[in-house]
Write an enzyme that holds these catalytic residues in place. Structure first.
Site, mmCIF file in Angstrom:
data_model
loop_
_atom_site.group_PDB
_atom_site.id
_atom_site.type_symbol
_atom_site.label_atom_id
_atom_site.label_comp_id
_atom_site.label_asym_id
_atom_site.label_seq_id
_atom_site.Cartn_x
_atom_site.Cartn_y
_atom_site.Cartn_z
ATOM 1 N N TRP B 99 -6.425 28.836 35.859
ATOM 2 C CA TRP B 99 -5.884 28.544 37.187
ATOM 3 C C TRP B 99 -5.778 29.807 38.024
ATOM 4 O O TRP B 99 -6.089 29.806 39.221
ATOM 5 C CB TRP B 99 -4.539 27.826 37.063
ATOM 6 C CG TRP B 99 -4.722 26.471 36.460
ATOM 7 C CD1 TRP B 99 -4.490 26.107 35.168
ATOM 8 C CD2 TRP B 99 -5.260 25.307 37.112
ATOM 9 N NE1 TRP B 99 -4.831 24.793 34.980
ATOM 10 C CE2 TRP B 99 -5.308 24.272 36.144
ATOM 11 C CE3 TRP B 99 -5.695 25.025 38.413
ATOM 12 C CZ2 TRP B 99 -5.775 22.991 36.431
ATOM 13 C CZ3 TRP B 99 -6.154 23.744 38.706
ATOM 14 C CH2 TRP B 99 -6.197 22.748 37.727
ATOM 15 N N ASP B 166 2.255 31.644 41.607
ATOM 16 C CA ASP B 166 2.078 30.235 41.264
ATOM 17 C C ASP B 166 3.054 29.940 40.128
ATOM 18 O O ASP B 166 2.892 30.453 39.019
ATOM 19 C CB ASP B 166 0.633 29.999 40.817
ATOM 20 C CG ASP B 166 0.374 28.556 40.381
ATOM 21 O OD1 ASP B 166 1.329 27.762 40.279
ATOM 22 O OD2 ASP B 166 -0.806 28.227 40.130
ATOM 23 N N LYS B 190 5.224 19.151 36.826
ATOM 24 C CA LYS B 190 5.678 19.611 35.518
ATOM 25 C C LYS B 190 7.197 19.450 35.447
ATOM 26 O O LYS B 190 7.697 18.567 34.798
ATOM 27 C CB LYS B 190 5.294 21.072 35.281
ATOM 28 C CG LYS B 190 3.910 21.446 35.781
ATOM 29 C CD LYS B 190 2.800 21.101 34.810
ATOM 30 C CE LYS B 190 1.476 21.597 35.394
ATOM 31 N NZ LYS B 190 0.360 21.506 34.486
#
Lengths: 358, 358
Positions: B99, B166, B190
């Site tokens: 990511w 992030d 999440k």
């Protein structure tokens, strides 16, 4: 008492969609887990996404060569994705409302934009006709239904260049000839699902013709290749959309839905036209929307506007206040709104007349 | 039997969030309407948005001068929004996973990108240290938790240039010193809400310093000015996020949550380290994630990997398969996962050992 939901959007959804989504939030597809907490890569959710895409194609008779995408970011994000992906040098826009105007404004960041016609000067109370679309534009953008003003382009137009349509508020309200369009898009929160998912129907062959580099998430090809799973899709809205598509099929498909919408609209427009207290705001009857029915009080009853609003609200009508730029009232009569709700509003109008008109 | 949900994301949410959302889907705030079909401008939903923003600020002790935004499009859209808004000429990225790598790749569309360090060559099994961040970069981007590889930057770093993080998979898992960051963002799926909403915490003064024209929806200022209501927000995920924030507060806030996360992680890492059948995949213990615990079978038991997966699955463990790039197992132990679920997995590992190790 359950209220009659005339909201312009987010707006009424079928009871079936509400019930099935509430169930899945508790226990999704027998997993014992909530729809909110299962992997989007689980076989149960992949089946939801696949079926939603398949039913989208079936209900709208989408021909071969088109992809159906479910994306995040709202229709407003499409306003920049469209020129990003489709506009090499020049595009054409029909200015039929605030949203059409926003779409057009965004395209100006990417090149030359021709406004082929506009009804802005009269607060968008009609759909312009007789305009010329430049043959050298990369696409022509229209907004088929203008929620705020109650106007609608109810027929699929012929266009010599790729036709792009924002159908946020009238998708699935009637059969459409998808082959006449290069791209159709919309936020789901009117006739389909809760806010948070945007559908795109795109003709594959129109892509890949611009030179600019497109950010990954703004590139339609990313989502075609990823089958709307390039990143985590908005699972709850996609699930809800599938339930609505099943409900539409159960009603007899979009032709049956169209017939119901025409009946509901006729009922209310007839009352608006025959009741001396009210008048419609759209100047040409052929431009009247079947989705958002806008009306105001006639001049001699203008001071009773607040009274009527309070009377109708007391009778369970919800969301009927007109947009501030038009005033008066707006009854949104989306697919899921029962005819009984329209009748209840008509009853209010008649009762109000009997009290106030001698 | 309700399964133990170790999914990496979308992932387990508090029962409180699930129950309250299911209720609101049926009847939102006493309106008799579904949360899915009320206007986002209704006073009931505006109250939800306002409270979610206020609780976000309260729970993370966000200082004055920062805005909290709820957006659509996923964290992947942030990968382009960040350079669009913040990168005049040059940016720096720490490459700690797939990511992080995607974020970095996207920034290259907008200017020069310096990769300060990378652990890519060893499948990201550690967090690089001792790198130099170029003083003339416009910002430095990190990914605090790397879901696939089970590594985590668990302390707020000092950085001489604006720090962008992030925190998709570890937000609200520990107290953070927001003042050390220029921007923090993440997908909600999440520790917060179902997929479909992305949070952004942005220091207002870092905006407005680039010359390029930014598409409206990609401009943070649009959403600051519109208070996350510039366009229709994803109402269901925002509502669910608020329920999770209330649950976090009820648990005693993020300090209490951190303590529980440390206990859960210690329980499982201890078993991994002491059970001869298993080993962790992260080479430095200090880099081990408290959110995603990755482990494989020791070489001599490698052929039993499938057996253990099936055994654990039969005992109700769900979502424990490791990402294909790492293999083995991954137990995601997000905030809402009860310690009892971790204990159940540890029990599986011990029972499996007693059957197979002489």
């Amino acid at each position: 008492m359950k209220v009659h939901n005339f909201s312009a959007g987010p707006s009424i959804l079928p009871d079936f969609t509400v019930e099935k989504t509430a169930e899945a939030i508790k226990n999704f597809a027998g997993t014992t887990l909530s729809l909110m907490e299962v992997s989007h890569r689980s076989k149960e959710f992949v089946a939801v996404m696949d079926e939603a895409i398949a039913m989208f194609k079936e209900l709208l008779s989408i021909p071969e060569g088109y992809s159906v995408l479910f994306l995040g970011g709202g229709a407003s994000t499409q306003f920049c994705m469209i020129p990003y992906n489709l506009m090499a040098k020049k595009s054409a826009y029909l200015n039929t409302g605030a949203w059409a105007n926003k779409a057009q404004k965004e395209a100006k960041l990417f090149g030359e934009v021709v406004e082929v016609a506009s009804s802005k000067e009269t607060v968008y109370n009609y759909i312009p006709k007789g305009y010329v679309v430049p043959a050298d534009a990369d696409y022509f953008h229209i907004t088929t239904n203008n929620t705020i003003y109650g106007t609608e382009i109810k027929e699929d137009m012929d266009c010599d260049i790729p036709l792009v349509a924002d159908m946020s508020s009238d998708i699935f309200s009637r059969p459409i000839d998808v082959s006449k369009y290069a791209l159709i898009y919309g936020g789901a929160q009117k006739n389909l699902a809760p806010a948070g998912v945007t559908f795109v129907i795109v003709k594959n062959e129109i892509l890949g013709k611009v030179d600019r580099q497109i950010p990954t998430m703004l590139n339609y090809q990313t989502h075609i290749d990823g089958e709307s799973m390039f990143n985590t899709p908005p699972v709850v809205p996609v699930f809800a959309a599938l339930q609505t598509l099943k409900w539409i099929k159960e009603q007899g498909g979009v032709s049956a839905i169209q017939k119901m919408n025409e009946e509901k609209a006729a009922l209310l427009y007839n009352e608006i036209d025959s009741n001396p207290m009210f008048k419609g705001t759209v100047i040409n009857k052929e431009d009247r929307s079947l989705m958002n029915i806008c009306f105001v009080m006639n001049d001699e009853y203008k001071e009773l506007e607040k009274d009527f609003y309070e009377f109708a609200t007391s009778k369970g009508m919800s969301g009927i206040k007109g947009h501030r730029s038009v005033g008066g009232f707006r009854a949104s009569t989306y697919n899921a709104l029962p005819k009984a709700s329209v009748q209840a509003l008509v009853d209010c109008m008649q009762e109000f007349k009997s009290t106030h008109v001698k």
